[in-house]
Design a protein around this motif. Structure first.
Motif, short mmCIF file in Angstrom:
data_model
loop_
_atom_site.label_atom_id
_atom_site.label_comp_id
_atom_site.label_asym_id
_atom_site.label_seq_id
_atom_site.Cartn_x
_atom_site.Cartn_y
_atom_site.Cartn_z
N ASP A 124 -20.32 -22.22 17.78
CA ASP A 124 -20.39 -22.88 16.47
C ASP A 124 -19.08 -22.71 15.71
O ASP A 124 -18.57 -21.61 15.57
CB ASP A 124 -21.56 -22.30 15.66
N ASP A 125 -18.57 -23.81 15.19
CA ASP A 125 -17.38 -23.75 14.34
C ASP A 125 -17.75 -23.58 12.87
O ASP A 125 -16.92 -23.71 11.99
CB ASP A 125 -16.52 -25.00 14.53
N GLY A 126 -19.02 -23.30 12.62
CA GLY A 126 -19.53 -23.14 11.26
C GLY A 126 -20.43 -24.29 10.84
O GLY A 126 -21.20 -24.17 9.89
N ARG A 183 -25.37 -26.14 8.28
CA ARG A 183 -26.50 -27.08 8.26
C ARG A 183 -27.82 -26.33 8.13
O ARG A 183 -28.68 -26.66 7.32
CB ARG A 183 -26.47 -27.90 9.54
N SER A 184 -28.00 -25.29 8.95
CA SER A 184 -29.24 -24.52 8.93
C SER A 184 -29.41 -23.76 7.61
O SER A 184 -30.50 -23.76 7.03
CB SER A 184 -29.27 -23.53 10.10
N CYS A 185 -28.35 -23.11 7.15
CA CYS A 185 -28.43 -22.34 5.90
C CYS A 185 -28.76 -23.24 4.71
O CYS A 185 -29.58 -22.87 3.86
CB CYS A 185 -27.13 -21.59 5.65
N ALA A 186 -28.14 -24.41 4.65
CA ALA A 186 -28.42 -25.34 3.55
C ALA A 186 -29.88 -25.77 3.57
O ALA A 186 -30.54 -25.84 2.52
CB ALA A 186 -27.50 -26.56 3.63
N PHE A 187 -30.40 -26.04 4.75
CA PHE A 187 -31.80 -26.45 4.86
C PHE A 187 -32.73 -25.31 4.46
O PHE A 187 -33.70 -25.53 3.72
CB PHE A 187 -32.12 -26.93 6.28
N LEU A 188 -32.45 -24.11 4.93
CA LEU A 188 -33.29 -22.96 4.58
C LEU A 188 -33.25 -22.70 3.07
O LEU A 188 -34.28 -22.40 2.47
CB LEU A 188 -32.86 -21.71 5.35
N GLU A 189 -32.08 -22.80 2.46
CA GLU A 189 -31.99 -22.60 1.00
C GLU A 189 -32.87 -23.59 0.26
O GLU A 189 -33.49 -23.24 -0.75
CB GLU A 189 -30.54 -22.75 0.54
#
Length: 188
Positions: A165-167, A172-178
């Protein structure tokens, strides 16, 4: 963790194993959902609807598989308006085989129906004293397949993704979880 050698089993055209085991779409959805749930905080949950939205799949179809994962002790289910799903055990202790068996069931992929005993000219009984060679070979292949799935945990998959992963995936995952994580008030 164990690194998953995807280069060994994949190329740009797909699997390079000579033959493939066909699993239902629910297995892919279940593995991705378990991986997503590994990113929750200790008292967080995600609804089936949120998981379905993230993966772009049918909520009712995914719900069936989430319930199977819960029944197998892979996920905890918290009822109520702030309820949802979370891992029942650490990602290091959830293997791909655990998920496949929860979704597909424990039965073998190949089921020998002894068709050599059928038809207008079945084999004589004296030639049926040993197990069917095809069944033996298929069960041996399934044993190897299951051993490989047993050797890969969700933590291994996440570590492999993290290495490439380049970030973008993490963001994407962190934004969705937030946006979608519900705090249940009960720690896992």
């Amino acid at each position: 963790g164990r690194n998953v050698d995807t280069a060994r089993i994949m190329d740009n055209k797909g699997p390079r194993l000579g033959c493939t085991m066909k699993l239902g779409d629910g297995v892919e959805q279940a593995i991705h959902s378990v991986a997503m749930l590994a990113g929750l905080s200790a008292d967080g949950v995600l609804s089936a609807a949120a998981l379905a939205e993230f993966h772009g799949v049918s909520a009712s179809y995914l719900l069936k598989h989430l319930q199977a994962l819960s029944g197998a002790g892979i996920l905890d289910t918290l009822p109520g308006p702030k309820g949802g799903y979370r891992l029942a055990r650490p990602p290091e202790r959830i293997t791909l085989l655990d998920i496949v068996l929860a979704v597909e069931g424990p039965g073998p992929a190949f089921r020998c129906n002894e068709i050599r005993r059928r038809g207008p000219n079945p084999l004589p009984s004296r030639l049926l004293t040993k197990p069917c060679g095809i069944n033996v070979a298929m069960l041996r292949a399934e044993k190897a397949y299951r051993a490989e799935l047993q050797s890969v945990s969700i933590a291994d998959i996440l570590a492999d993704v993290g290495q490439m992963d380049d970030g973008t995936i993490a963001a994407r995952s962190c934004a969705f979880l937030e946006a979608h994580e519900r705090i249940s008030g009960k720690k896992a």
